[in-house]
Design a protein around this motif. Sequence first.
Motif, short mmCIF file in Angstrom:
data_model
loop_
_atom_site.label_atom_id
_atom_site.label_comp_id
_atom_site.label_asym_id
_atom_site.label_seq_id
_atom_site.Cartn_x
_atom_site.Cartn_y
_atom_site.Cartn_z
N GLY A 132 1.02 45.22 67.07
CA GLY A 132 0.88 45.23 65.62
C GLY A 132 -0.48 44.68 65.22
O GLY A 132 -0.85 43.59 65.66
N THR A 133 -1.24 45.41 64.41
CA THR A 133 -2.59 44.97 64.02
C THR A 133 -2.75 44.91 62.50
O THR A 133 -3.75 45.32 61.94
N GLY A 134 -1.72 44.37 61.85
CA GLY A 134 -1.83 44.08 60.43
C GLY A 134 -2.54 42.76 60.23
O GLY A 134 -3.32 42.31 61.07
N TYR A 135 -2.28 42.09 59.10
CA TYR A 135 -2.95 40.82 58.82
C TYR A 135 -2.76 39.83 59.96
O TYR A 135 -3.70 39.18 60.41
N LEU A 136 -1.52 39.70 60.43
CA LEU A 136 -1.24 38.75 61.51
C LEU A 136 -1.82 39.22 62.83
O LEU A 136 -2.55 38.47 63.51
N GLY A 137 -1.52 40.44 63.23
CA GLY A 137 -1.89 40.91 64.56
C GLY A 137 -3.39 41.05 64.78
O GLY A 137 -3.91 40.62 65.81
N ALA A 138 -4.09 41.64 63.83
CA ALA A 138 -5.54 41.82 63.99
C ALA A 138 -6.23 40.47 64.07
O ALA A 138 -7.15 40.27 64.88
N PHE A 195 -0.21 23.08 45.41
CA PHE A 195 0.86 23.99 44.97
C PHE A 195 1.56 23.51 43.71
O PHE A 195 2.67 23.95 43.42
N LEU A 196 0.91 22.63 42.95
CA LEU A 196 1.43 22.24 41.64
C LEU A 196 0.58 22.83 40.53
O LEU A 196 0.34 22.19 39.51
N ASN A 197 0.10 24.04 40.73
CA ASN A 197 -0.71 24.71 39.72
C ASN A 197 0.16 25.70 38.95
O ASN A 197 0.56 26.73 39.49
N ALA A 198 0.45 25.35 37.72
CA ALA A 198 1.27 26.24 36.90
C ALA A 198 0.49 27.49 36.53
O ALA A 198 -0.73 27.46 36.40
N GLY A 199 1.19 28.59 36.36
CA GLY A 199 0.52 29.83 36.00
C GLY A 199 1.40 31.03 36.21
O GLY A 199 2.62 30.99 35.96
N LEU A 200 0.79 32.09 36.71
CA LEU A 200 1.46 33.37 36.83
C LEU A 200 2.48 33.40 37.97
O LEU A 200 3.35 34.27 38.01
N GLY A 201 2.39 32.48 38.91
CA GLY A 201 3.37 32.44 40.00
C GLY A 201 2.85 33.10 41.25
O GLY A 201 1.74 33.60 41.33
N PHE A 202 3.71 33.10 42.28
CA PHE A 202 3.30 33.58 43.59
C PHE A 202 3.67 35.05 43.79
O PHE A 202 4.50 35.62 43.09
N GLY A 203 3.00 35.66 44.77
CA GLY A 203 3.28 37.03 45.15
C GLY A 203 2.83 37.24 46.57
O GLY A 203 2.84 36.31 47.38
N GLY A 204 2.42 38.45 46.90
CA GLY A 204 1.94 38.74 48.25
C GLY A 204 3.02 39.27 49.17
O GLY A 204 4.17 39.45 48.78
N GLY A 205 2.61 39.47 50.41
CA GLY A 205 3.51 40.08 51.39
C GLY A 205 4.40 39.11 52.11
O GLY A 205 5.19 39.53 52.96
N CYS A 206 4.30 37.79 51.82
CA CYS A 206 5.07 36.80 52.58
C CYS A 206 6.08 36.05 51.73
O CYS A 206 7.28 36.20 51.93
N LEU A 251 -0.18 31.52 59.08
CA LEU A 251 -1.45 31.94 58.51
C LEU A 251 -1.41 31.98 56.99
O LEU A 251 -0.42 32.39 56.39
N ARG A 252 -2.52 31.59 56.38
CA ARG A 252 -2.72 31.75 54.95
C ARG A 252 -3.76 32.85 54.75
O ARG A 252 -4.86 32.75 55.30
N GLU A 253 -3.41 33.88 54.01
CA GLU A 253 -4.38 34.94 53.77
C GLU A 253 -5.59 34.34 53.06
O GLU A 253 -5.47 33.55 52.13
N GLY A 254 -6.77 34.73 53.52
CA GLY A 254 -8.01 34.15 53.03
C GLY A 254 -8.52 33.03 53.92
O GLY A 254 -9.69 32.69 53.88
N LYS A 255 -7.62 32.48 54.75
CA LYS A 255 -8.01 31.42 55.69
C LYS A 255 -7.39 31.67 57.06
O LYS A 255 -7.21 30.74 57.85
#
Length: 462
Positions: A15-21, A261-272, A162-166
């Motif tokens: 698998g060579t998605g975000y994690l695999g690659a 992670f105490l930043n109020a706003g639009l909330g979380f999303g993403g593939g995880c 993993l954190r996307e972006g890092k």
Amino acid sequence: MKKSEQPAPRISVIGTGYLGATHAAAMAELGFEVIGVDTDPRKVEELREGRAPFFEPGLPELITKHVASGRLRFTTDIAEAAAFADVHFICVGTPQQSGSFAANLSYVEGAARSVASNMTHDGLIVGKSTVPVGTAARLRAIVAEVLPEGIQAELVWNPEFLREGKAVDDTLAPDRLVFGGTTDRSEALLRQVYATPIAAGTPVLVADLPTAELVKVSANAFLATKISFINAISEICDAAGADVSLLADALGHDVRIGRQFLNAGLGFGGGCLPKDIRALMHRSGELGAYAAVGLLQQVDEINMGRRQRVIDLALEACGGSVLNRRIGVLGAAFKPHTDDVRDSPALNVAAALHLRGAQVVVYDPQARSTAQRMFPTLGYADSMGEAVSGADVTVVLTEWQEFVDADPVTLGNLVHTRTMIDARNCLDAVAWSAAGWKVLSMGRVPEVAPLDADLAALATAR
């Protein structure tokens, strides 16, 4: 080579998605010979040419470097990888099932079956994908069923964090390593693979299979809960006239809580986070652990409600209807430093405003192409200025630094109406208000700048 030294294992990454690659490139950087496997010929060809099929800081350089060095190669042939490698990392996706909160495990099961059935010598199969607890035990049965006669293989679990972006840094210098279900032999082999970060001080936790499977989803569930908690509190702040950002700063000084992670706003999303908490909710119900089901359901509902809150703010700003109003949307990715738009709150809000008749123009520094493939009917701009030109309302939906650093005076000269919805609470509301903008935030006290020097003097005198 000294007699006591073991030859370096060769590694395959399935698998060579975000994690695999990322894992494949990082393993090559750590000095191993690595082969990455994917069923998508187009993706494999891109990787062979040294190109990352998605945006992740630092990853293109690693791929280019080690494709050129010969340490890293890619194939669609699982038999080639099984014959080549000694340690096989399963890094395929576990998306949410259609019509259910359960995880789709067909890719993980298929990867384990394919690797095991094609093995030509003894080896170690290492699961890294995020899976519901109990999956690894089932995979062990599959591996035992299909292994060729005379071949031995262990299946263990080594969850990813993993954190996307890092992701590159998180792979090369992880904050912890978890080994689940290992024997002395397989633990020693994993310690050899991760010798560099272990030598640098990364702690190793050796666990049973169920505990190792639960670590990643539990971490994601906790972070999601923390985000939804502060977003629930932000609703109280809106109702009471309090400032959720200052409140979060005060809470963050408590070492038991912390500010992250105490930043109020639009909330979380993403593939995880969204699919992981839903999969944990589903699995908790199967196991009869109903307290977790109730908690995670509330977390998910609070998070999804934040999107509607931003839509309501846009409707309010436009007098009750966004029909034929031009809305400049800043941000499409679910968070900065990625082009990932899977379950992106930003795109969800943009699409909802479009469906209500708004003329939506989106700008994102990295995610335009991925966003455009998912929502081709939205308008897209090549720059921030183009996105907000003539806008009746401007909305910041992803906290890219480019937006945080934007000049409110310059943008104010481009828009039709200086109304800003700061859905990530990332802007300097005082500076924007001083530039003549009406700033609508999430749980923050509105900042109103004095209209002129006389008013400022009057306010000071009082």
